[in-house]
Design an enzyme around this catalytic site. Structure first.
Site, mmCIF file in Angstrom:
data_model
loop_
_atom_site.group_PDB
_atom_site.id
_atom_site.type_symbol
_atom_site.label_atom_id
_atom_site.label_comp_id
_atom_site.label_asym_id
_atom_site.label_seq_id
_atom_site.Cartn_x
_atom_site.Cartn_y
_atom_site.Cartn_z
ATOM 1 N N TYR A 43 -2.084 -1.819 8.084
ATOM 2 C CA TYR A 43 -3.146 -2.762 8.438
ATOM 3 C C TYR A 43 -3.298 -2.838 9.949
ATOM 4 O O TYR A 43 -2.315 -2.742 10.698
ATOM 5 C CB TYR A 43 -2.826 -4.155 7.891
ATOM 6 N N GLN A 55 -0.275 2.824 -5.740
ATOM 7 C CA GLN A 55 -1.708 3.128 -5.633
ATOM 8 C C GLN A 55 -2.472 2.875 -6.926
ATOM 9 O O GLN A 55 -3.598 2.415 -6.924
ATOM 10 C CB GLN A 55 -1.893 4.594 -5.251
ATOM 11 N N SER A 113 -7.890 -1.394 -3.033
ATOM 12 C CA SER A 113 -8.488 -0.068 -2.835
ATOM 13 C C SER A 113 -9.584 0.214 -3.855
ATOM 14 O O SER A 113 -10.659 0.697 -3.498
ATOM 15 C CB SER A 113 -7.425 1.024 -2.955
ATOM 16 N N ASP A 116 -3.554 -0.728 -7.221
ATOM 17 C CA ASP A 116 -4.047 -1.308 -5.976
ATOM 18 C C ASP A 116 -5.517 -1.744 -6.133
ATOM 19 O O ASP A 116 -6.439 -0.951 -5.957
ATOM 20 C CB ASP A 116 -3.887 -0.239 -4.873
ATOM 21 N N ARG A 163 0.860 -1.191 0.000
ATOM 22 C CA ARG A 163 0.000 0.000 0.000
ATOM 23 C C ARG A 163 0.897 1.242 0.000
ATOM 24 O O ARG A 163 0.889 2.041 0.924
ATOM 25 C CB ARG A 163 -0.915 0.000 1.224
HETATM 26 P P1 NAD Z 1 -8.733 -3.436 5.634
HETATM 27 O O1 NAD Z 1 -9.724 -3.816 4.573
HETATM 28 O O2 NAD Z 1 -7.602 -4.350 5.929
HETATM 29 O O3 NAD Z 1 -9.543 -3.227 6.999
HETATM 30 C C1 NAD Z 1 -10.644 -2.350 7.065
HETATM 31 C C2 NAD Z 1 -10.583 -1.557 8.324
HETATM 32 O O4 NAD Z 1 -10.928 -2.385 9.428
HETATM 33 C C3 NAD Z 1 -9.207 -0.969 8.662
HETATM 34 O O5 NAD Z 1 -9.305 0.430 8.741
HETATM 35 C C4 NAD Z 1 -8.863 -1.607 9.990
HETATM 36 O O6 NAD Z 1 -8.147 -0.742 10.840
HETATM 37 C C5 NAD Z 1 -10.243 -1.880 10.531
HETATM 38 N N1 NAD Z 1 -10.321 -2.806 11.664
HETATM 39 C C6 NAD Z 1 -9.634 -3.941 11.914
HETATM 40 N N2 NAD Z 1 -10.003 -4.475 13.091
HETATM 41 C C7 NAD Z 1 -10.968 -3.666 13.578
HETATM 42 C C8 NAD Z 1 -11.765 -3.689 14.746
HETATM 43 N N3 NAD Z 1 -11.628 -4.628 15.679
HETATM 44 N N4 NAD Z 1 -12.663 -2.696 14.934
HETATM 45 C C9 NAD Z 1 -12.801 -1.709 14.021
HETATM 46 N N5 NAD Z 1 -12.099 -1.632 12.894
HETATM 47 C C10 NAD Z 1 -11.194 -2.604 12.687
HETATM 48 O O7 NAD Z 1 -8.187 -1.980 5.369
HETATM 49 P P2 NAD Z 1 -7.858 -1.260 3.984
HETATM 50 O O8 NAD Z 1 -9.000 -0.463 3.558
HETATM 51 O O9 NAD Z 1 -7.319 -2.287 3.059
HETATM 52 O O10 NAD Z 1 -6.706 -0.272 4.435
HETATM 53 C C11 NAD Z 1 -5.559 -0.778 5.134
HETATM 54 C C12 NAD Z 1 -4.535 0.305 5.292
HETATM 55 O O11 NAD Z 1 -3.938 0.600 4.049
HETATM 56 C C13 NAD Z 1 -5.068 1.619 5.830
HETATM 57 O O12 NAD Z 1 -4.121 2.125 6.748
HETATM 58 C C14 NAD Z 1 -5.145 2.485 4.635
HETATM 59 O O13 NAD Z 1 -5.036 3.857 4.938
HETATM 60 C C15 NAD Z 1 -3.930 2.003 3.890
HETATM 61 N N6 NAD Z 1 -3.967 2.263 2.450
HETATM 62 C C16 NAD Z 1 -2.887 2.866 1.892
HETATM 63 C C17 NAD Z 1 -2.862 3.095 0.538
HETATM 64 C C18 NAD Z 1 -1.674 3.731 -0.085
HETATM 65 O O14 NAD Z 1 -0.949 4.444 0.557
HETATM 66 N N7 NAD Z 1 -1.405 3.432 -1.317
HETATM 67 C C19 NAD Z 1 -3.936 2.720 -0.247
HETATM 68 C C20 NAD Z 1 -5.022 2.108 0.357
HETATM 69 C C21 NAD Z 1 -5.030 1.865 1.725
#
Ligand code: NAD
Length: 378
Positions: A228, A127, A133, A130, A122
């Site tokens: 994550y 991006q 996302s 990805d 990520r």
């Molecule tokens: P994900 O699908 O893995 O999880 C969804 C959400 O569930 C996350 O925000 C996680 O913190 C939350 N979660 C886990 N356990 C939980 C609980 N017990 N109670 C409440 N919430 C809970 O997440 P994602 O959408 O794939 O994103 C993962 C990370 O990647 C994030 O930090 C996001 O900002 C980052 N990201 C970065 C980029 C980039 O820089 N290119 C792009 C996309 C996402």
């Protein structure tokens, strides 16, 4: 270099891996593009749309598998197809490598270089490729729409001659990509929105969308270097449930999106919490395919518990298949373009690149991704 695109065969999957616009880009790169007949049918793209941009339509899947240097598809390959792939072929798709151990083993034995798109880091540079996302964003949007379709209320406040209608309350659990889009969509439609995530950094993002962050003191929670969430202890999960009970009880619509990378989704809403909700309220369990955040949710069904409807539809991006295909296809196109050497007109599997280091699961008969190996060791 021959790139083959395979038609999706998973029952009910209407997304397509490559749309004609991306096919044109790959042809312009200098690739010899072979597209299986009827690949675009799920989104009403005809074979002519692909041949018009320079692709060759091929009816024999076996020919495609045997000839391709690179195979592109959306879902993981069926196990029985692996043996047909050329040694040294590069296979790019979702792979679900933490659960598909037999498939990973077969790809390794066949000498296929398998890219798992879920494992692309990520990072800023990645991006554009990805798929987690691009698809989660659409999933977050559609979760609100599906939730509303099972509600007996509207979301916005309305002042009418008959009286004032109060805005509906929406509670989002998990604020990653899907959760942020669910908040934005529910806000746009006029709901009053609250949200919670175990990663404290999310609070600012929730507020910036005009929603309220529900504060629950869980002690130390963290995130991995990729952002994550880390797994909570059973005691922390209990504290979280207690802290969320009020927000759930007051909500007309609860959307759960919580995921743990490489693990089963955490179970966060139990029967006791559901029984405190108002009859007629709705829960959308976006994590139903990876184990479910909600006790009692059933994959691909809407069930009713204590008068609360629980929506467990899988493949939410597939409900907006055209947009989801355009996004997935653009991600694939960006992945190929990023590693394409214009001079030699070849895809360069650069083993030193961070994206390849994360996403290349099998290579030359061995497991490759250190990140994958590390998670599998635990
Ligand atoms: P994900 O699908 O893995 O999880 C969804 C959400 O569930 C996350 O925000 C996680 O913190 C939350 N979660 C886990 N356990 C939980 C609980 N017990 N109670 C409440 N919430 C809970 O997440 P994602 O959408 O794939 O994103 C993962 C990370 O990647 C994030 O930090 C996001 O900002 C980052 N990201 C970065 C980029 C980039 O820089 N290119 C792009 C996309 C996402």
């Amino acid at each position: 270099m021959k790139i083959a695109v395979l038609k999706e065969t998973h029952p009910g999957e209407t997304r397509v891996p490559l749309v004609p616009a991306t096919a044109e880009k790959l042809v312009k790169l200098g690739a010899e593009l072979l597209v299986e007949a009827e690949t675009g049918a799920g989104c009403r793209f005809t074979d002519d749309h692909y041949s018009a941009v320079g692709a060759r339509i091929e009816t024999s899947r076996e020919t495609l598998l045997r000839e391709a240097d690179i195979i592109l598809r959306l879902r993981k390959p069926p196990l029985e197809e692996v043996a047909l792939m050329r040694q040294g072929a590069i296979h790019v798709s979702y792979l679900d490598p933490f659960n598909e151990l037999e498939l990973v083993d077969a790809l390794q034995q066949a000498g296929v270089s398998a890219i798992s798109l879920e494992m692309i880091p990520r990072s800023t540079i990645a991006q554009k490729m990805d798929v987690l996302s691009s698809q989660a964003n659409l999933g977050g949007y559609i979760s609100v729409i599906l939730g509303i379709s099972e509600m007996q209320k509207i979301l916005p406040m309305m002042t009418t001659p008959a009286g004032t209608i109060k805005p509906a309350k929406v509670f989002i659990i998990g604020v990653g990509v899907a959760g942020l889009q669910a908040i934005a969509t529910a806000k746009r439609l006029g709901a009053r929105v609250e949200a919670f995530d175990t990663r404290p950094v999310v609070e600012e993002q929730v507020k910036s969308l005009g929603a309220k962050f529900v504060k629950i003191d869980l002690g130390e929670t963290g995130q991995t270097k990729d952002g994550y969430a880390t797994q909570l202890t059973p005691e922390q999960v209990q504290l979280q449930k207690e802290g969320m009970a009020k927000a759930c009880a007051q909500a007309d619509l609860v959307i759960t999106t919580a995921q743990l990378f490489g693990r089963k989704a955490p179970r966060l809403v139990d029967q006791a919490m559901i029984s405190q909700m108002r009859p007629g309220s709705v829960i959308v369990d976006m994590a139903v395919e990876s184990g479910g955040n909600v006790e009692g949710s059933v994959l691909d069904e809407v069930v009713e518990i204590a008068g609360v409807k629980i929506i467990g539809w899988g493949n939410l991006p597939g409900k907006v298949a055209l947009t989801a295909s355009e996004m997935y296809s653009a991600n694939l196109g960006n992945f190929i373009t990023h590693f394409w050497d214009k001079d030699t007109q070849q895809f360069q599997l650069n083993l030193e690149d961070d994206i390849i280091k994360g996403a290349l699961i099998t290579h030359q008969g061995a497991l490759f991704s250190e990140m994958y190996k590390n998670i599998m060791k635990k």
